[in-house]
Design an enzyme around this catalytic site. Structure first.
Site, PDB file in Angstrom:
ATOM      1  CG  ASP A   1      29.755 -60.243  -9.380  1.00  0.00           C
ATOM      2  OD1 ASP A   1      30.951 -59.926  -9.273  1.00  0.00           O
ATOM      3  OD2 ASP A   1      29.374 -61.347  -9.780  1.00  0.00           O
TER       4      ASP A   1
ATOM      5  CG  ASP B   1      28.020 -62.589  -4.969  1.00  0.00           C
ATOM      6  OD1 ASP B   1      29.043 -61.979  -4.609  1.00  0.00           O
ATOM      7  OD2 ASP B   1      27.832 -62.972  -6.129  1.00  0.00           O
TER       8      ASP B   1
ATOM      9  CG  ASP C   1      26.690 -64.280 -10.455  1.00  0.00           C
ATOM     10  OD1 ASP C   1      27.538 -64.206  -9.548  1.00  0.00           O
ATOM     11  OD2 ASP C   1      26.975 -64.186 -11.664  1.00  0.00           O
TER      12      ASP C   1
END
Length: 895
Positions: free
Chosen positions: A337, A634, A630
Site C-alpha cells: 500500500d 486489505d 493497514d
C-alpha cells in the site's frame, strides 16, 4: 409508495448510480421513515445488521490437523518403535515433541477467523434513525433496508447508506479505500462502474464521519454491506502452504521412502544372505530405523524459527506465525500500500507558485522544521497568511514523544505547517466570519480583522473554482489582470508531479460577515503543491529489494497520476512505466491479468477484489508474494498472500489479525530488514538440517554395514538415541544463531518447490556420512582388534560420532566460503557454548557409573581420546576439500 408498504425485494444493485428519489421509491422509504411494524417485518426478512459468525472447525479437529505431517508421522513411528522396545522414557520424549509442535501450531493458527472478529468489531453500536415521523436512537443491529439514518461528525456509519442529504459532509474511508484524506460526499448519482473510492453518493458501514452532516437511506445491512463483502472475501481468500512447509513435506516423504527401502533391503540381506535369526534381525532393523529417523528435526525447525521470531522482534517486526519468518526470506514480490507504508501519511506542501516566483519547501510531515527557498517577498507573505488564517487545523508538540501531531484535517495541517516554516503562523488577526468548505463549492473562506481594524476575506480551495471568481493577481508591481493560461499550465505541471494542488485568493472588505456572494472579483495569490511525502528510508529499502531480485508493486486507492508520480520518486518504476487502474483491471479476465501482472508495478484506484486478483495472478507464476496493508479493505489480500504484513500503528485490528507479520513502526524499510532476516533464518535452517542428517546417516550406515557383512553391531539402539539427543540438544541449535552470509541481499530469491535439501546437497550429506561412519567403523574394529571388549569399543565409537559431528559443525558455519579461517572461531559464541556442553555430556556418558549402567558405556583411558580427536580433525579438513570442489564447480548452493 407509502412508508408502510414493504417492497418484495430489499436489495439494490449499484444504489450509488440511482437518484435518491428512485432509491427511496424502490425501498419504500418515505419522509417519515419506516413504520415500526414495517421495520420489524423487514428485520425478520433480512436478519439483524451484524456480520455473521463464520463456521468454525471444532477445536479438537483443528488440533489433530497439526499431526497431519510426514515428519510428524516419522516421529510417531519412532515413538511406536520405542514402545515396542519398551523404552518408555524415549517414547514419552518423542510424544512430547509431537504434542508441543501441535500446540504451537494450534495457538498460531486461526488468523482469518481472528480477522473476521476484528472486522465485526468495526461496526457501530447505535444509529440515529427516523421511525414513524420521529428521530430516535436504536441499536444499529436493528437497522433494515429503507431506514432513514442521520450521521454527524464523529459518528461511525452504522450501515451502507445512499445519501439523500449531504451538507459539507466528509467521511474518513481510509480503512476501506486507503485514501489519505476524508472523502467529500454528495447526493448526485455517480457512474455505475465507479469504484468504492469514487462512490461519492454513498456512506459505508464502519467508516467515520469527519465533518458535516448527512442523511441516508439504508441500502445494505450485515453481510450485504461493503464491509460485509470484505468479510466474505477474507473467509474465501484461503491460505497457502509456505515454501518451507512444502519443502519439509517433500523432504519427509523422500526420507520415509528411503528409510523403508533400506530397512527392507537389510531384512532381505540379513535373512537370506547371513541366515540371521528373525528376532535378532527385527531388533537390528528397528535399531537401523531409530538411527535413520531424525527425531529432532521438527523440534529443530520449530526452535530455529522461534529464535528467528525473537530476532525479528528486535527489528520491530512482530511475527504472529512461525513459518512466516522463513517465508519472508523467499519473497519474490512485495505488494505494498502507498499511504503510511511507503509514504508518511502526513500531507506536506512541497511547491509554491505565485505570479512572481516559484518556491521549494524543505522538510517532511508535520514537523515545522524546514525552509522555503528562495526567500520570498510580499507575494509569499500574502499566500502564507491564507495558509495560517483560513485554516481550522492546529499543529501541536507532544511532550512525551517530541513529535508534532495534527489536530484537524491533513490538508489543512500541511498548510499550517508551511505557514510556520515561513514565519507566518500565529498572526494577530481575529476571525469575524467563515464560509465552511462545501463539496459543491470546493473552497473555504474566512473574514479576518487585523489589529489596525482592516478586514480581508481569505479564500483557499480548488484552483479552477478560485480562478472563476478571480479578477486580478498579485504581481511584482501590484495588482494585474489574472493570467488564466499561466495558472492552468502551472496546475498541470504540479499535478504531473503527483501533487495535490490548492489555490489561495484574497479580497479587502469592510463587511461585518462573509457570504458566498462576496466571493467575486478576488485577487489570486498562488498555488500550493501538496503531497504525502515518501519515507526516505523506504526509498533506500526499495532499492535494496531490487538489488535482491525482489519486485516492489504499489497498490493504492489513489488516482493514477498521483500513484505514478510517487512510484517514480520512490524508484519503483521509471519514466513511461505502465499503470493499471481498477477500472481497467475490472475489464480484464484473470488470464489477461496473469499475462501482464509481472510487467506492471503500479496499480491505482483498486478495490479489495482487485488486490486478491493481483496476488493470485502473481502466485500463478510461482511467485512468493508479501502483501502489506493497514485498512480493513486489505484484510482479504493479506489472508491470501504468502505472507501478510500489517501496520502496527495505523493498521486496523482486522488487518493485524489477518497478517502473519505486524510492523511496529509502519515502515517499509522494516520489511526489507525482515526479508533479510528471513533469508538468514532459512540459510541457518538449511545449515542445521545439513548438519543434523550426517549424524543419522553415519549411525544408520554403521548398522547397515554391520548387518550386510554380518558383523557385531557397533552401536546399540539406546546408544544411537544418546548420540541423537546430545547432538540435537547442543550442536544443531548453535547454527540458528549464525550471522547472515556476506551478500545475502544481493542474490536473487531462492526457487520455490522441491525439497529443502537438493540432490547435490544430499550427495554432500552422504559423503560426510560415509566419512564419519567410516571413521566410527574403523575405530570400533581397531579397538576390538586391540583386545578390548565390545562395550569399550562401542563407547569409543560413540565418542567418534560425537566428535566427528563437532568437527562438521565448524564446516557448516560457512556454506559459501571456506571454514579454514580465523572467522570460524568468532561471530557466534553459541557454537562454543554448545561444543562445551557436548563435551561435558560425553564425559558424563563415559565416566559416570550410573550412565555406564544405563547405556553400557565404559570409562576410556586418556590416550584413547587421541584417535577420535585426530580423525575428527581429518574429517574437518576433508570436508573443506569437498566444499572447495563444490565452489570451484559453481555448485556452492546456499545451504
Amino acid at each position: 409508495m407509502s412508508a408502510s408498504t414493504a417492497p418484495t425485494d430489499l436489495s439494490l444493485d449499484a444504489p450509488y448510480a440511482l437518484d435518491p428519489d428512485d432509491v427511496r421509491a424502490r425501498l419504500g422509504s418515505g419522509e417519515a421513515g419506516l413504520d415500526p411494524e414495517d421495520a420489524a417485518s423487514r428485520l425478520a426478512a433480512v436478519g439483524p445488521n451484524e456480520l455473521p459468525e463464520p463456521k468454525r472447525t471444532p477445536a479438537w479437529l483443528r488440533f489433530l490437523s497439526h499431526f497431519n505431517d510426514t515428519l510428524i508421522f516419522i516421529l510417531l513411528a519412532s515413538a511406536v518403535i520405542k514402545a515396542v522396545m519398551a523404552d518408555w522414557l524415549d517414547f514419552w520424549v518423542i510424544v512430547s515433541v509431537t504434542i508441543i509442535n501441535a500446540v504451537i501450531g494450534y495457538v498460531q493458527e486461526g488468523r482469518a477467523e481472528k480477522a473476521l472478529a476484528g472486522i465485526r468489531g468495526m461496526l457501530s453500536a447505535d444509529a440515529y434513525v427516523r421511525r414513524a415521523g420521529a428521530w430516535a436512537t436504536i441499536p444499529a443491529r436493528e437497522l433494515v433496508p429503507g431506514d432513514l439514518v442521520r450521521i454527524m461528525p464523529g459518528d461511525k456509519v452504522p450501515a451502507d447508506l445512499r445519501l439523500v442529504q449531504a451538507h459539507q459532509l466528509r467521511i474518513d474511508e481510509a480503512a476501506l479505500t486507503g485514501e489519505s484524506v476524508p472523502a467529500s460526499k454528495q447526493t448526485t448519482a455517480v457512474d455505475a462502474a465507479a469504484g468504492v473510492g469514487d462512490r461519492a453518493s454513498m456512506a459505508f458501514s464502519g467508516t467515520i464521519v469527519s465533518a458535516g452532516q448527512g442523511q441516508g437511506v439504508v441500502t445494505g445491512t450485515g453481510a450485504h454491506t461493503e464491509i460485509g463483502r470484505i468479510q466474505t472475501l477474507v473467509g474465501d481468500a484461503g491460505s497457502l502452504q509456505t515454501p518451507l512447509t512444502r519443502q519439509l513435506d517433500a523432504f519427509g516423504k523422500v526420507l520415509t521412502l528411503v528409510i523403508l527401502g533400506m530397512a527392507l533391503v537389510m531384512l532381505l540381506i540379513g535373512r537370506y544372505g547371513h541366515g540371521m535369526p528373525f528376532a535378532e534381525l527385527i531388533s537390528a532393523t528397528i535399531g537401523f530405523a531409530v538411527a535413520a529417523i531424525p527425531e529432532g528435526l521438527p523440534a529443530l525447525v520449530t526452535i530455529t524459527l522461534a529464535i528467528g521470531v525473537q530476532q525479528m522482534a528486535k527489528r520491530r517486526a512482530i511475527t504472529r506465525k512461525l513459518t512466516a519468518v522463513e517465508t519472508l526470506g523467499s519473497v519474490t514480490s512485495v505488494c505494498s500500500d502507498k499511504t503510511g507504508t511507503l509514504t508518511k501519511n502526513e500531507m506536506t506542501v512541497r511547491r509554491i507558485v505565485t505570479p512572481v516566483a516559484r518556491y521549494d519547501v524543505d522538510g517532511l510531515g508535520y514537523d515545522p522544521e524546514g525552509a522555503i527557498t528562495p526567500t520570498g517577498g510580499r507575494d509569499l507573505a500574502a499566500l502564507l497568511a491564507v495558509a495560517d488564517l483560513c485554516n481550522d487545523a492546529d499543529i501541536v508538540p507532544d511532550a512525551a514523544t517530541g513529535r508534532w501531531s495534527l489536530v484537524g484535517e491533513p490538508t489543512e495541517g500541511a498548510l499550517k505547517v508551511v505557514a510556520m516554516k515561513g514565519g507566518a503562523a500565529g498572526q494577530p488577526a481575529a476571525r469575524i466570519g467563515v464560509v465552511p468548505f462545501d463539496s459543491a463549492n470546493k473552497f473555504m473562506a474566512t473574514l479576518d480583522e487585523a489589529p489596525g481594524g482592516s478586514r480581508v476575506i481569505l479564500v483557499k480551495g480548488a484552483p479552477d473554482r478560485l480562478l472563476d471568481r478571480a479578477l486580478t493577481q498579485r504581481g511584482g508591481a501590484g495588482a494585474e489582470p489574472v493570467d488564466r493560461a499561466f495558472w492552468e499550465a502551472a496546475i498541470d505541471e504540479l499535478s504531473a508531479q503527483g501533487l495535490r494542488v490548492l489555490a489561495a485568493a484574497r479580497k479587502p472588505t469592510r463587511a461585518d460577515e462573509v457570504e458566498i456572494d462576496d466571493l467575486v472579483d478576488l485577487e489570486f495569490l498562488g498555488l500550493w503543491g501538496i503531497v504525502d511525502p515518501p519515507r526516505p528510508e523506504a526509498i533506500e529499502a526499495i532499492a535494496d529489494c531490487h538489488t535482491a531480485g525482489i519486485r516492489v508493486k504499489m497498490i493504492t486507492g489513489d488516482h493514477a497520476g498521483t500513484a505514478t508520480a510517487i512510484a517514480r520518486e520512490m524508484g519503483i518504476v521509471g519514466d513511461g512505466a505502465a499503470v493499471l487502474t481498477g477500472a481497467e483491471l475490472e475489464a480484464m479476465s484473470q488470464e489477461q491479468l496473469k499475462a501482464v501482472v509481472q510487467d506492471v508495478d503500479v496499480y491505482a484506484r483498486t478495490s479489495p477484489e482487485h488486490k486478491i486478483r493481483i496476488v493470485r495472478a502473481l502466485q500463478a507464476h510461482d511467485e512468493v508474494v508479501a502483501m502489506t496493508g493497514d485498512g480493513v479493505n486489505d484484510a482479504p489480500a493479506l489472508t491470501r498472500a504468502d505472507v501478510g504484513v500489517a501496520m502496527g500503528i495505523k493498521g486496523t485490528e482486522a488487518t493485524k489479525e489477518a497478517a502473519e507479520i505486524v510492523l511496529a513502526d509502519d515502515n517499509f524499510a522494516t520489511i526489507r530488514s525482515a526479508i533479510r532476516e528471513g533469508r538468514r533464518i532459512y540459510d541457518n535452517l538449511r545449515k542445521s538440517v545439513v548438519f543434523l542428517l550426517p549424524t543419522n546417516g553415519a549411525q544408520s550406515l554403521v548398522i547397515l554395514v554391520a548387518i550386510v557383512f554380518g558383523l557385531t553391531l557397533p552401536l546399540t539402539p539406546v546408544q544411537v538415541l544418546w548420540v541423537n539427543m546430545v547432538t540435537a540438544v547442543t550442536l544443531s541449535l548453535a547454527l540458528a544463531y549464525e550471522p547472515a552470509e556476506p551478500g545475502i541481499m544481493t542474490r536473487p530469491p531462492r526457487r520455490t518447490g522441491g525439497s529443502i535439501i537438493s540432490l547435490r546437497e544430499l550427495g554432500y550429506v552422504l559423503l560426510v556420512s560415509v566419512l564419519i561412519g567410516g571413521a566410527t567403523l574403523g575405530i570400533f574394529g581397531g579397538v576390538i582388534a586391540a583386545g578390548h571388549d565390545v562395550d569399550y569399543a562401542r563407547t569409543e565409537a560413540v565418542t567418534m560420532l560425537a566428535l566427528g559431528q563437532t568437527a562438521f559443525l565448524l564446516n557448516c558455519r560457512f556454506s559459501s566460503r571456506s571454514s579454514l579461517t580465523l572467522d570460524v572461531l568468532r561471530g557466534n559464541r553459541v557454537v562454543w557454548w554448545s561444543i562445551a556442553a557436548l563435551v561435558v555430556l560425553q564425559l558424563i556418558y563415559t565416566y559416570v557409573p550410573f550412565m555406564n549402567t544405563l547405556f553400557d558405556s565404559r570409562p576410556l583411558a586418556a590416550q584413547d581420546w587421541l584417535l577420535p580427536i585426530g580423525l575428527s580433525i581429518a574429517i574437518f579438513l576433508v570436508v573443506e576439500v569437498l566444499k572447495a570442489v563444490r565452489r570451484r564447480d559453481g555448485r556452492a548452493d546456499s545451504m
